[in-house]
Design a protein around this motif. Sequence first.
Motif, PDB file in Angstrom:
ATOM      1  N   GLU A   1       0.823  -1.209   0.000  1.00  0.00           N
ATOM      2  CA  GLU A   1       0.000   0.000   0.000  1.00  0.00           C
ATOM      3  C   GLU A   1       0.856   1.256   0.000  1.00  0.00           C
ATOM      4  OE1 GLU A   1      -2.539  -0.347   3.356  1.00  0.00           O
ATOM      5  OE2 GLU A   1      -3.839  -1.867   2.443  1.00  0.00           O
ATOM      6  N   HIS A   2       1.947   1.252   0.770  1.00  0.00           N
ATOM      7  CA  HIS A   2       2.767   2.462   0.851  1.00  0.00           C
ATOM      8  C   HIS A   2       3.443   2.776  -0.474  1.00  0.00           C
ATOM      9  CE1 HIS A   2       2.216   2.566   5.210  1.00  0.00           C
ATOM     10  NE2 HIS A   2       2.721   3.779   5.157  1.00  0.00           N
TER      11      HIS A   2
ATOM     12  N   GLN B   1       0.810   4.226  -2.784  1.00  0.00           N
ATOM     13  CA  GLN B   1       0.291   5.541  -2.412  1.00  0.00           C
ATOM     14  C   GLN B   1       1.338   6.646  -2.506  1.00  0.00           C
ATOM     15  OE1 GLN B   1      -1.252   4.882   1.527  1.00  0.00           O
ATOM     16  NE2 GLN B   1      -2.972   3.657   0.813  1.00  0.00           N
ATOM     17  N   GLY B   2       2.600   6.283  -2.742  1.00  0.00           N
ATOM     18  CA  GLY B   2       3.653   7.294  -2.849  1.00  0.00           C
ATOM     19  C   GLY B   2       3.900   7.649  -4.302  1.00  0.00           C
TER      20      GLY B   2
ATOM     21  N   LEU C   1      10.418   6.976   3.271  1.00  0.00           N
ATOM     22  CA  LEU C   1       9.364   6.181   3.902  1.00  0.00           C
ATOM     23  C   LEU C   1       9.652   5.890   5.365  1.00  0.00           C
ATOM     24  CD1 LEU C   1       8.392   3.499   1.222  1.00  0.00           C
ATOM     25  CD2 LEU C   1       7.080   5.467   1.972  1.00  0.00           C
TER      26      LEU C   1
ATOM     27  N   LEU D   1       7.199   5.303   8.817  1.00  0.00           N
ATOM     28  CA  LEU D   1       7.017   3.887   9.109  1.00  0.00           C
ATOM     29  C   LEU D   1       7.814   3.403  10.307  1.00  0.00           C
ATOM     30  CD1 LEU D   1       7.092   2.499   5.474  1.00  0.00           C
ATOM     31  CD2 LEU D   1       5.122   2.872   6.917  1.00  0.00           C
TER      32      LEU D   1
END
Length: 419
Positions: free
Chosen positions: A238-239, A242-243, A337, A341
């Motif tokens: 997902e990350h 979404q980036g 990230l 995170l």
Amino acid sequence: MGRGVLSAALRACLALLLAWMGAAAAHPSADRLARVVHFEPRADGLAAYVRLSLPLLPQSGGVRYDSVESGRLFHYLDTGAAQARLPQVGRLLADSHRLGAGGQAVAAQVLAVRIHRRGQVPPFTTLDQARRAARTDLPSMPAVPGAQDGAATETRHVLVDAELLYPLARSAAGYPPLSFCSLYEPETGGLAEIANVLFFHGDGAVRTYTAAGALTTPVQLNPSLAGAARMFLLAGCEHILQGWDHLLFVLCLVLGPLRLKPIALRITAFSVGHSLSLGAGLFGWMPVGAWFPPWVEVAIALSLLGAALSALRPGRSAGPLAAAMVTAVGLVHGFGLAFGLRELLADSSVPPLATLLFFSLGVEAGQLLIAAAAWLALRTLQAWRTSWAARTQTGIAFGCTAVSLFWLAERLVAALPAP
């Protein structure tokens, strides 16, 4: 004629891309609704100290009144009803949430509940503060506030604190699999976002879980290794999806000769760099100064610019040197990230190296998904119209160049100290 139409189409696509990226970077409303829960294992069961914004309760707990002002509907706290209906508000809060233990719902006892208005909210950051907040009495308030006495408070500026107890036995092996969710989805009308933070205190450690939205999907509080693997695989995927800066960089890695081996080598090198810097962030091996995150964002924009310009070159290098350069860029993107995170990875009940492995595999899966889709689309276009495929790649590279320049200017302004 065909070339002019294609040029106009590319310019239109670039304009849409810039507008889209600008919208994606925009921050939502600062009027955020919140739900914070501290879970504490006790001898008599599992305690939950809950704080949430009043609109997250059905009908705002029955302690609001409505007023139409200048054609708009406003919801205000009815403090008289709030003082009279505290037990009912606490029961409604408990019934609108579900704690699952081994797949079975556990009913909660309501031990204490309080309602706090903006400006009168006790702290709730630590477990001790959360214990006290639900037992801190309200200051005296008029029974029915009105605009004329200055006491009217919108419900979105009101917080409910409650102490709940779930009569749940803890065996020598610990609790069964625990999950927590909301059974009510509030209608915010898109005017506010919902932030959820769950803390699980136990065995001298604190595990933190964050989620956005109504929290109607259960959050696993003590996931097994298999459950944690699934959670972090999905989080990594997902990350990366979404980036937008990471996505565009991966897209640039696909551009050029559509040979699978060099593309896979570049993407794997990017993932290796990603994982190294994520590990550095997880174990605290990166600068902690406030200057560092803005300059990492600048470096990410620069890396996208370099990748886009490299994709415009007719003879793109595919050797070890190119892979080493992509790995170095992956280090930079991984730091980007790592800021968001670090807590997600470090506060898991799973060993840090395992969380890093699962998350990195999720990132790799997301990257391969995007790269495969882009490669398949370009390969299909190449088989149909070779010249169109080349022009499409050029248009994508120019678009990424323009977006990276926009981001570079924007991030430089944010990184440079104010005069």
